[in-house]
Scaffold this active site. Sequence first.
Site: not given
Ligand code: BES
Ligand code: MN
Length: 510
Positions: A275, A349
Amino acid sequence: MPITITAANAVPDDAEVVGVPVAEGSNGPEVVGGGAAAAGVDVDALIARLVAESFDPKVGATALVAGLGDDDAPSVIAVGMGDTSALTLDVLRRASAAVVRAAWKRTSVATLVLDAAPAELHRGSAAQAVAEGAALAAYRFTRFKSDPDACTIEAVTVVGKGGKPVAAGVERGATIAGGVALARDLVNTPPGHLSPVAFADIAVETAGAAGIEVEVIDEKQAAKMGLGGIAGVGQGSDNPPRLVKLTYTPEGKARGHVALVGKGITFDSGGLSLKTGEGMMTMKTDMSGAAAVLATMSILPALAPKVAVTAFLCLAENMPSGSAIRPGDVLKIRNGTTVEVLNTDAEGRLVLADGLSLAAEEGVDAIVDLATLTGACLVALGPTIAGLMGNHDGWVDAVGEAAGRAGETVWHLPLPGDYRKMLDSDIADLKNIGGKHAGALPAGLFLQEFVGDVPWVHLDIAGPASVEEDQPHVPKGGTGFGVRTLIEALAGFAKPKGRGQTARQEPTRA
Ligand code: BES
Ligand code: MN
Ligand code: ZN
């Protein structure tokens, strides 16, 4: 310090302040009910003061008014109830919370907010909402503050007629707020202080104190059990993953068996699909689903719903390292499904897939999972609304209605059969990311692959698990979102009927 909340028929003599409900009348502010007068407050003088201060009785507005009636009369915190023809449980909850906020540095508070509950509302539920609001408002996370501005209130008395149902409702509200506080503490705890192992230790301690069964699966057992999602996501961290199983068994005959599954990523760096710095700043909250599930389990013995509940906390830390899973790797989930991991940041997931597989194996009547699963859900619904998805209309409706009663906002999103092909992989059964758009839906469709035909609901709490803005009953930070909904859903549980596959979410399937 948790406050003690009790029910009483009259304002106790030692109350320093009394919260008095004030509604929007046709001729300006109106005091609701006779409780204030009975406590020695000069109600005409109170109204005159509120008018002089141009007090607008919108929901949760407060004004402190002292020196009304004789010398013994308590100070008054007038609290706005809005238009009483639209008075709901959530208005009671928020108004009650506002009284506590206004009485922050007092010791003993009485609240007459229950006087404003209309006859159509169940008296016990109304009392519960008042108690919940008061206790939820008093919460602050002060563990790391040298000079905390903690609430000093020790006792709140919920005043109102209604006998046993009111006393029981107040107790229920206080218990539920205690559960929410545990979830908030876990969410607010820094990730360096809450590894998967530390979380599992807290689960063991909590289960012991509550009197529920607990079992902890370590990384070696997880690999042996075929929990490839949890083991895979956890392998890049120096802090090994854990799976925690909790079991609540009610006394007497159960109305059914429910499984709860929580995403417990104690920190989500994204893994090798790293990230951004900004994107990581809130990722200690990525265990909010598991926190809400543990908190719910911890108060079930006290609330004693007639339903068996098995919970799975899927705990891992998602880190980049030489041992981390790589984009392109394939993991095998507990139910035998293989997953090509194309983005290591779609890790929730993967761990939930194992938890949901285990839940389905238990032969339960229904499943709910809670997860801070997608940024896309936050984009779609904003910071206070959770996405609700599922494979069974009856169960989706039941959980949605439970959320409504609990005062937590959820919105039903579809799981379009057409979109399932977004998850097709060239080399495995599934890939862990969909396309560019509507990211909350392929995430839900992915999870659906692991529940078999068990009625299942998925709550994407990426938005409401933590908030940046205060609400009367929800200070900023971890919210404990989901605890109240789960408790309501379990209290009113009935086995979902029929196959329940929804026509409305597969409009174009041939
Ligand atoms: N934990 C995050 C989702 C999230 C993002 C929760 C912001 C709260 C605030 C999750 O693990 C994630 O990173 N999801 C990705 C999925 C993508 C790579 C398909 C996302 O939402 O960008
Ligand atoms: Mn994530
Ligand atoms: Zn995550």
